[in-house]
Write a protein that holds these residues in place. Structure first.
Motif, PDB file in Angstrom:
ATOM      1  N   LEU A  59       0.972  -1.178  -0.058  1.00 23.61           N
ATOM      2  CA  LEU A  59      -0.017  -0.007   0.062  1.00 23.61           C
ATOM      3  C   LEU A  59       0.922   1.210   0.077  1.00 23.61           C
ATOM      4  CD1 LEU A  59      -2.973   1.322   0.455  1.00 23.61           C
ATOM      5  CD2 LEU A  59      -2.456   0.988   2.693  1.00 23.61           C
ATOM      6  N   GLY A  60       2.092   0.981   0.749  1.00 24.83           N
ATOM      7  CA  GLY A  60       2.993   2.352   0.714  1.00 24.83           C
ATOM      8  C   GLY A  60       3.463   2.846  -0.587  1.00 24.83           C
TER       9      GLY A  60
ATOM     10  N   PHE B 102       5.038   3.780   9.128  1.00 29.22           N
ATOM     11  CA  PHE B 102       4.039   2.531   9.086  1.00 29.22           C
ATOM     12  C   PHE B 102       3.950   1.902   7.739  1.00 29.22           C
ATOM     13  CE2 PHE B 102       3.063   4.438  13.359  1.00 29.22           C
ATOM     14  CZ  PHE B 102       3.043   3.317  14.008  1.00 29.22           C
ATOM     15  N   LEU B 103       3.838   2.561   6.674  1.00 31.31           N
ATOM     16  CA  LEU B 103       3.675   2.199   5.386  1.00 31.31           C
ATOM     17  C   LEU B 103       4.873   1.506   4.966  1.00 31.31           C
ATOM     18  CD1 LEU B 103       1.722   5.366   3.710  1.00 31.31           C
ATOM     19  CD2 LEU B 103       0.922   3.073   4.316  1.00 31.31           C
ATOM     20  N   LEU B 104       5.873   1.534   5.359  1.00 29.16           N
ATOM     21  CA  LEU B 104       6.979   0.732   5.198  1.00 29.16           C
ATOM     22  C   LEU B 104       7.083  -0.696   5.436  1.00 29.16           C
ATOM     23  CD1 LEU B 104       9.945   3.320   5.769  1.00 29.16           C
ATOM     24  CD2 LEU B 104       9.571   2.316   3.794  1.00 29.16           C
ATOM     25  N   GLY B 105       5.821  -1.059   6.112  1.00 26.30           N
ATOM     26  CA  GLY B 105       5.465  -2.473   6.849  1.00 26.30           C
ATOM     27  C   GLY B 105       5.993  -2.443   8.291  1.00 26.30           C
ATOM     28  N   LEU B 106       6.236  -1.358   9.062  1.00 28.40           N
ATOM     29  CA  LEU B 106       7.024  -1.441  10.361  1.00 28.40           C
ATOM     30  C   LEU B 106       5.737  -1.222  11.257  1.00 28.40           C
ATOM     31  CD1 LEU B 106       9.802   0.922   9.835  1.00 28.40           C
ATOM     32  CD2 LEU B 106       9.864  -1.879   9.804  1.00 28.40           C
TER      33      LEU B 106
ATOM     34  N   ASP C 159       9.666   0.340  16.283  1.00 27.33           N
ATOM     35  CA  ASP C 159      10.452   0.386  15.177  1.00 27.33           C
ATOM     36  C   ASP C 159       9.971   1.316  14.050  1.00 27.33           C
ATOM     37  OD1 ASP C 159      11.843  -1.741  16.074  1.00 27.33           O
ATOM     38  OD2 ASP C 159      11.571  -3.167  14.470  1.00 27.33           O
ATOM     39  N   ALA C 160       8.876   1.524  13.738  1.00 31.15           N
ATOM     40  CA  ALA C 160       8.283   2.622  12.965  1.00 31.15           C
ATOM     41  C   ALA C 160       8.568   3.968  13.574  1.00 31.15           C
ATOM     42  CB  ALA C 160       6.681   2.635  12.858  1.00 31.15           C
ATOM     43  N   MET C 161       8.258   4.017  14.540  1.00 34.66           N
ATOM     44  CA  MET C 161       8.787   5.335  15.147  1.00 34.66           C
ATOM     45  C   MET C 161      10.049   5.745  15.262  1.00 34.66           C
ATOM     46  SD  MET C 161       6.167   6.809  15.953  1.00 34.66           S
ATOM     47  CE  MET C 161       6.539   8.203  16.604  1.00 34.66           C
ATOM     48  N   TYR C 162      11.185   4.642  15.297  1.00 35.42           N
ATOM     49  CA  TYR C 162      12.535   5.037  15.209  1.00 35.42           C
ATOM     50  C   TYR C 162      12.959   5.365  13.819  1.00 35.42           C
ATOM     51  CZ  TYR C 162      17.579   3.896  15.076  1.00 35.42           C
ATOM     52  OH  TYR C 162      18.894   4.002  15.047  1.00 35.42           O
TER      53      TYR C 162
ATOM     54  N   VAL D 183      11.655   9.261  -3.720  1.00 33.57           N
ATOM     55  CA  VAL D 183      12.607   8.337  -4.291  1.00 33.57           C
ATOM     56  C   VAL D 183      12.914   7.234  -3.092  1.00 33.57           C
ATOM     57  CG1 VAL D 183      14.820   7.982  -5.164  1.00 33.57           C
ATOM     58  CG2 VAL D 183      13.295   9.582  -6.324  1.00 33.57           C
ATOM     59  N   SER D 184      13.513   8.023  -2.009  1.00 31.40           N
ATOM     60  CA  SER D 184      13.911   7.174  -0.823  1.00 31.40           C
ATOM     61  C   SER D 184      13.032   6.277  -0.221  1.00 31.40           C
ATOM     62  CB  SER D 184      14.537   8.079   0.319  1.00 31.40           C
ATOM     63  OG  SER D 184      15.832   8.958  -0.128  1.00 31.40           O
ATOM     64  N   LEU D 185      11.518   6.851  -0.284  1.00 34.13           N
ATOM     65  CA  LEU D 185      10.610   5.914   0.261  1.00 34.13           C
ATOM     66  C   LEU D 185      10.375   4.753  -0.695  1.00 34.13           C
ATOM     67  CD1 LEU D 185       8.157   8.556   1.679  1.00 34.13           C
ATOM     68  CD2 LEU D 185       9.244   6.671   2.907  1.00 34.13           C
ATOM     69  N   LEU D 186      10.322   5.075  -2.051  1.00 39.11           N
ATOM     70  CA  LEU D 186       9.915   4.090  -3.184  1.00 39.11           C
ATOM     71  C   LEU D 186      11.053   3.106  -2.949  1.00 39.11           C
ATOM     72  CD1 LEU D 186       8.560   5.889  -5.854  1.00 39.11           C
ATOM     73  CD2 LEU D 186       7.270   4.511  -4.685  1.00 39.11           C
TER      74      LEU D 186
END
Length: 397
Positions: free
Chosen positions: A8-9, A292-296, A300-303, A384-387
């Motif tokens: 989804l991310g 969170f959209l990175l699947g964390l 871990d997501a907050m870090y 780009v970094s997120l993708l």
């Protein structure tokens, strides 16, 4: 569930880029979809096949050898420092840049690096259907860095229109430089660094083609190659490269010191008003939805959101140093997406570097296209970094 969040991310980031596109009717969807498919295949090959793992290990071994050669030179000048079990970041990560940038310039001098860049750029252009010059540039800036790659193409850039110039500015936000790969490898796993490099290249093309769609005719789609008359003699070239390497080390060192100190100062001011409030916490809240959209999940997501903020506000070195100390406590998926996200130059200071380069190699009028579109550059760098991180995350759990 987290795998679906990761998928989804990708859709969410692509949707945001689409909504920000000023010319949605001219988007080349065939090229965009082709690039995404190629990225998935490359990532699968590198991270999920025996041959791909072997290729990454061989490349990592090559850079390890380069670093060992650099360490021999550093040890000659600073023998007592290099004899310590724990070597400071300046000597272990920054000083090797002097040798590595010289090594790449030697390859360029004899035409080896130029040949590689030209052929791979041509192949990407054929696959995606996007212009050769932009495809060439996306490969070139991986090895040379954004400002160096822009300087090499300066004669070509002087004759193209402002709108197309903006494409090069947008793409420059997603580069790294071959000369600092060794610094990354001293802090984080090699597999994800080398996975990020081609993905950033392709995503830079993808995002730029969406944020700034431009039609380029065949007559305009040419690649400038320096003539023999423009090259210096061999020893002048390597001597200049070493001096460039020293300047790069000093600049990176100054930026790391300055931004860490500045962040500490801002944190002190913030905590004066609200106890415990820091820049990292502010950015961790802003970027947490994307984490969170990175699947964390959870801490871990907050870090990782905090690392995103550190990278944007300071640079990737500061964030990588923080991540280095946490690698043993994080899940493989978290390490994969965090390292991939941090492997690029996307931050506020890079915008200034790009603007300064345009101003120096072109003219003040043409460089205004960067000043007027800072938000596009920042959006491009983060997208780009997120993708890249999201695509790598699909294959590591």
């Amino acid at each position: 569930m987290y795998f679906l969040l990761n998928m989804l991310g990708v859709l969410v980031v692509m949707s945001i880029i689409y909504l920000c596109s000023p010319n949605k009717k001219n988007l080349k969807w065939k090229a965009i979809i082709t690039l995404l498919v190629v990225e998935l295949l490359i990532t699968w090959f590198m991270l999920s096949t025996t041959i791909g793992s072997w290729v990454i290990n061989q490349i990592a071994s090559f850079f390890t050898w380069l670093i060992s050669c650099a360490n021999d030179g550093i040890s000659f000048v600073f023998p007592s420092v290099m004899a310590n079990e724990q070597v400071d970041f300046f000597f272990s990560a920054l000083m090797p840049i002097i040798f590595i940038i010289t090594f790449f310039d030697i390859l360029s001098y004899f035409g080896i690096m130029t040949w590689i860049i030209d052929k791979v750029g041509w192949m990407i252009s054929k696959i995606s259907g996007l212009p050769k010059l932009e495809s060439f540039f996306s490969i070139q800036m991986m090895f040379l860095g954004n400002t160096e790659a822009l300087a090499v193409l300066r004669q070509q850039l002087t004759v193209i229109g402002n709108q197309r110039l903006l494409t090069f500015g947008i793409m420059s936000m997603s580069s790294i430089s071959g000369s600092i790969i060794g610094a990354y490898l001293s802090m984080v796993p090699a597999a994800y660094v080398f996975a990020a490099i081609p993905l950033n290249c392709l995503n830079a093309l993808l995002v730029a083609s969406m944020l700034n769609p431009v039609n380029v005719s065949k007559e305009e789609d040419i690649v400038y190659v320096p003539t023999k008359e423009e090259r210096k003699d061999f020893f002048s070239t390597i001597s200049d490269s070493m001096l460039v390497g020293v300047k790069m080390v000093i600049v990176i060192m100054a930026m790391v010191i300055g931004y860490v100190a500045l962040t500490a100062g801002v944190n002190g001011i913030l905590s004066f008003f609200i106890d415990g409030l820091t820049v990292q916490k502010i950015f961790s809240i802003i970027f947490s939805p994307f984490a969170f959209l990175l699947g964390l999940s959870g801490s871990d997501a907050m870090y990782v959101a905090q690392l995103m903020g550190i990278k944007l506000a300071t640079n990737e070195f500061v964030a990588l140093l923080d991540l280095k100390g946490q690698l043993d406590h994080l899940a493989p998926h978290t390490v994969a997406v965090a390292v991939t996200f941090l492997t690029s130059f996307a931050n506020f200071s890079t915008v200034g570097m790009i603007y300064g380069t345009f101003n120096s190699i072109l003219d003040e009028e043409k460089s205004k296209i960067i000043g007027k579109n800072v938000w596009k550059l920042l959006l491009s760098g983060m997208a780009v970094s997120l993708l890249s991180a999201m695509i790598v995350g699909l294959f590591v759990w």
